[in-house]
Design an enzyme around this catalytic site. Structure first.
Site, PDB file in Angstrom:
ATOM      1  N   LYS A 202      16.714  61.398  39.147  1.00  0.00           N
ATOM      2  CA  LYS A 202      16.105  61.597  37.832  1.00  0.00           C
ATOM      3  C   LYS A 202      16.997  62.471  36.946  1.00  0.00           C
ATOM      4  CE  LYS A 202      13.267  61.929  34.462  1.00  0.00           C
ATOM      5  NZ  LYS A 202      13.051  60.831  33.527  1.00  0.00           N
ATOM      6  N   TYR A 249      24.382  55.608  20.785  1.00  0.00           N
ATOM      7  CA  TYR A 249      23.632  56.132  19.643  1.00  0.00           C
ATOM      8  C   TYR A 249      24.385  57.253  18.936  1.00  0.00           C
ATOM      9  CZ  TYR A 249      19.588  53.524  21.367  1.00  0.00           C
ATOM     10  OH  TYR A 249      18.740  52.524  21.781  1.00  0.00           O
ATOM     11  N   CYS A 258      12.732  65.710  27.212  1.00  0.00           N
ATOM     12  CA  CYS A 258      13.389  65.566  28.515  1.00  0.00           C
ATOM     13  C   CYS A 258      14.884  65.890  28.526  1.00  0.00           C
ATOM     14  CB  CYS A 258      13.147  64.162  29.057  1.00  0.00           C
ATOM     15  SG  CYS A 258      11.413  63.886  29.480  1.00  0.00           S
ATOM     16  N   LYS A 318      12.085  60.469  17.893  1.00  0.00           N
ATOM     17  CA  LYS A 318      12.565  59.084  17.878  1.00  0.00           C
ATOM     18  C   LYS A 318      11.449  58.197  17.335  1.00  0.00           C
ATOM     19  CE  LYS A 318      11.557  57.665  22.616  1.00  0.00           C
ATOM     20  NZ  LYS A 318      12.096  56.989  23.758  1.00  0.00           N
TER      21      LYS A 318
HETATM   22  N1  LIG Z   1       7.420  63.017  28.271  1.00  0.00           N
HETATM   23  C1  LIG Z   1       8.252  62.151  28.812  1.00  0.00           C
HETATM   24  O1  LIG Z   1       8.724  61.209  28.172  1.00  0.00           O
HETATM   25  C2  LIG Z   1       8.650  62.285  30.270  1.00  0.00           C
HETATM   26  C3  LIG Z   1       9.321  61.220  30.889  1.00  0.00           C
HETATM   27  C4  LIG Z   1       9.682  61.343  32.224  1.00  0.00           C
HETATM   28  C5  LIG Z   1       9.409  62.509  32.915  1.00  0.00           C
HETATM   29  N2  LIG Z   1       8.778  63.542  32.285  1.00  0.00           N
HETATM   30  C6  LIG Z   1       8.476  64.745  33.073  1.00  0.00           C
HETATM   31  O2  LIG Z   1       7.085  64.723  33.403  1.00  0.00           O
HETATM   32  C7  LIG Z   1       6.545  66.058  33.399  1.00  0.00           C
HETATM   33  C8  LIG Z   1       5.388  66.137  32.423  1.00  0.00           C
HETATM   34  O3  LIG Z   1       5.874  65.883  31.123  1.00  0.00           O
HETATM   35  P1  LIG Z   1       4.880  65.627  29.897  1.00  0.00           P
HETATM   36  O4  LIG Z   1       5.733  65.297  28.722  1.00  0.00           O
HETATM   37  O5  LIG Z   1       3.816  64.696  30.317  1.00  0.00           O
HETATM   38  O6  LIG Z   1       4.256  67.100  29.742  1.00  0.00           O
HETATM   39  P2  LIG Z   1       3.041  67.549  28.834  1.00  0.00           P
HETATM   40  O7  LIG Z   1       3.335  68.935  28.417  1.00  0.00           O
HETATM   41  O8  LIG Z   1       2.754  66.499  27.792  1.00  0.00           O
HETATM   42  O9  LIG Z   1       1.791  67.544  29.829  1.00  0.00           O
HETATM   43  C9  LIG Z   1       1.577  68.449  30.849  1.00  0.00           C
HETATM   44  C10 LIG Z   1       0.069  68.686  30.954  1.00  0.00           C
HETATM   45  O10 LIG Z   1      -0.208  69.466  32.107  1.00  0.00           O
HETATM   46  C11 LIG Z   1      -1.345  70.271  31.826  1.00  0.00           C
HETATM   47  N3  LIG Z   1      -1.397  71.384  32.799  1.00  0.00           N
HETATM   48  C12 LIG Z   1      -0.644  72.524  32.831  1.00  0.00           C
HETATM   49  N4  LIG Z   1      -1.002  73.279  33.867  1.00  0.00           N
HETATM   50  C13 LIG Z   1      -1.984  72.627  34.533  1.00  0.00           C
HETATM   51  C14 LIG Z   1      -2.740  72.893  35.691  1.00  0.00           C
HETATM   52  N5  LIG Z   1      -2.536  73.999  36.418  1.00  0.00           N
HETATM   53  N6  LIG Z   1      -3.671  72.008  36.082  1.00  0.00           N
HETATM   54  C15 LIG Z   1      -3.878  70.861  35.382  1.00  0.00           C
HETATM   55  N7  LIG Z   1      -3.185  70.549  34.262  1.00  0.00           N
HETATM   56  C16 LIG Z   1      -2.249  71.419  33.835  1.00  0.00           C
HETATM   57  C17 LIG Z   1      -1.109  70.710  30.397  1.00  0.00           C
HETATM   58  O11 LIG Z   1      -2.317  71.104  29.766  1.00  0.00           O
HETATM   59  C18 LIG Z   1      -0.520  69.449  29.784  1.00  0.00           C
HETATM   60  O12 LIG Z   1      -1.502  68.652  29.148  1.00  0.00           O
HETATM   61  C19 LIG Z   1       7.719  66.971  33.057  1.00  0.00           C
HETATM   62  O13 LIG Z   1       8.298  67.438  34.238  1.00  0.00           O
HETATM   63  C20 LIG Z   1       8.684  66.047  32.323  1.00  0.00           C
HETATM   64  O14 LIG Z   1      10.024  66.483  32.431  1.00  0.00           O
HETATM   65  C21 LIG Z   1       8.375  63.438  30.994  1.00  0.00           C
END
Ligand SMILES: NC(=O)c1ccc[n+]([C@@H]2O[C@H](COP(=O)([O-])OP(=O)(O)OC[C@H]3O[C@@H](n4cnc5c(N)ncnc54)[C@H](O)[C@@H]3O)[C@@H](O)[C@H]2O)c1
Length: 428
Positions: A202, A249, A258, A318
């Protein structure tokens, strides 16, 4: 299967809805009461195409429910996906505090044989730490695995339903079989490997894509000084199958939730392991200095920004998202204001998020033409479809000045200049 998704943010909601669609019973768990209540009403706290329909379909079918209560969502779960955020700490390392908090909370509640899957982007070896935390609180037998997420904001639902690959990080055959079974209805190649390799894949993928953006911007800088045109260079480059014509890009650098953090985290991981010879740090630094350098360049091109009215088109990081995390707008707006400009901005989806972020420091328009009315400078930041074929005659007529800054090379410089604009793109 009985599944619980902990952390119903961007990745969590999409994951929960997709597994529910295939007939599983899914709990989405979040400590945030407001987000949970919005989700239970069938609304999505952010914009993502087709997600609201998918969530509603599954709420109605009672396959999907959201809660803030660990005692409700954990004890019956066969598989728990942890999808909480993993932001960079000030030293660049992944801050795993949310993940550790989840491990503490679920430990006393899991049932025998539960599989705990880390979907959040985390450094290799995180599974071992999570296992240690849980084992301190329970004697129940459980397993961990790593399935990193590769979906892209803006096309997350289709990416999650038909991923190019699903990487299943576990060395336990029974766990791998159960996870393969769960992912069977999804398209894409299923690859099983050890959890550390899955998590490294990743980081490697994101760092490589970020490097391509930094690389092409460096070539674009050279194009500007040598009479080459980056768009022509990309066609020539892409004709080499080893390189490929996709994912070039030239622009203001990468943003979003990310790449910036993942490159920083990989860089911190490398130096922590005594392996950093600076490649990832360099990719990060190129990106961090990209917009400040463009601001200087555009200031010169525009004859200074003091007293100028700038129309910004595109505020999200984006197209097809309202996510402002590390968006170019967040890095252009503060210095432009500091240099004495006034700003009117428009984005097809991110106006609400932008108002929360920028408040009254800028003005907000109702569409692209409203934004450019009376402007000295048009600064096009994001390649939303509706900005791709603006009526240039109309734009020129309503603008006060004639500077057209196209940070995405959406327009043919010759065509724009025929409308008496002073045009500047990237690398041409
Ligand atoms: N956003 C993307 O496009 C993407 C793509 C691939 C991977 N990721 C990875 O996935 C992970 C999550 O990213 P995201 O963008 O969804 O994050 P986000 O911030 O949108 O969501 C995380 C959620 O977790 C909740 N949370 C925090 N502590 C908690 C707890 N103790 N119990 C329950 N819920 C809790 C928060 O309230 C929040 O809603 C990260 O590691 C990110 O790097 C994100």
């Amino acid at each position: 299967m009985q599944i619980t998704i902990v952390g119903t943010g961007f990745v969590g909601v999409v994951t929960a809805a997709v597994f529910a669609k295939f007939g599983n019973t899914v709990w989405g768990l979040n400590t945030d009461k407001e987000k949970t209540s919005i989700l239970n009403q069938g609304k999505i706290p952010f914009y993502e195409p087709n997600l609201e329909e998918l969530v509603n379909e599954n709420l109605k079918a009672k396959r999907l429910k959201f809660t803030t209560n660990y005692k409700q969502a954990i004890p019956n779960a066969e598989i728990i996906f942890i999808c909480v955020g993993t932001p960079s700490a000030p030293n660049g390392q992944a801050d795993l505090k949310y993940l550790y908090a989840v491990a503490e909370s679920i430990a006393p509640l899991i049932k025998n044989g539960t599989i705990i899957v880390i979907k959040s982007t985390v450094p290799p070896s995180t599974n071992t730490k999570i296992e240690q935390i849980i084992k301190k609180k329970t004697k129940t037998k459980f397993f961990t695995a790593a399935i990193p997420e590769f979906l892209k904001e803006g096309s997350a639902v289709s990416d999650a339903m038909s991923p190019e690959r699903v990487i299943i990080g576990t060395l336990n055959k029974a766990v791998a079989d159960k996870l393969l079974d769960l992912h069977k209805p999804l398209g894409g190649k299923k690859i099983t490997m050890n959890p550390e390799s899955a998590q490294m894949t990743k980081y490697a993928a994101n760092a490589y894509l970020a490097a391509r953006i930094g690389f092409i911007n460096e070539i674009a800088n050279l194009c500007e000084k040598t009479g080459a045109d980056i768009e022509e260079v990309i066609v020539g480059l892409g004709a080499d199958k080893r390189i490929g014509s996709h994912y070039w890009y030239p622009g203001p650098g990468y943003g979003g939730s990310c790449y910036p953090k993942d490159v920083k985290e990989l860089s911190a991981l490398a130096s922590g392991l005594g392996e950093g010879d600076g490649l990832f740090e360099k990719i990060d630094r190129l990106n961090e200095t990209r917009i400040p350098r463009l601001v200087e360049k555009y200031k010169k091109f525009s004859g200074g920004f003091k007293g100028k009215k700038i129309a910004i088109l595109g505020l999200s990081f984006k197209p097809n998202t309202d996510d402002l995390r590390e968006a170019p707008s967040t890095k252009f707006i503060p210095p432009l204001l500091k240099l004495g400009a006034t700003i009117t901005a428009y984005d097809p989806r991110a106006m609400k998020a932008a108002k929360q972020r920028f408040g009254t420091s800028i003005s907000y328009a109702k569409d692209a033409y409203d934004a450019v009315t009376g402007a000295d400078v048009l600064l096009l930041l994001i390649e939303w479809d509706e900005f791709k074929q603006l009526n240039l005659k109309r734009v020129r007529q309503v603008m006060r000045g004639n500077v057209f800054i196209d940070t995405r090379n959406l327009y043919d410089p010759g065509k724009v200049k025929r409308h008496e604009f002073r045009y500047i793109g990237i690398g041409r």
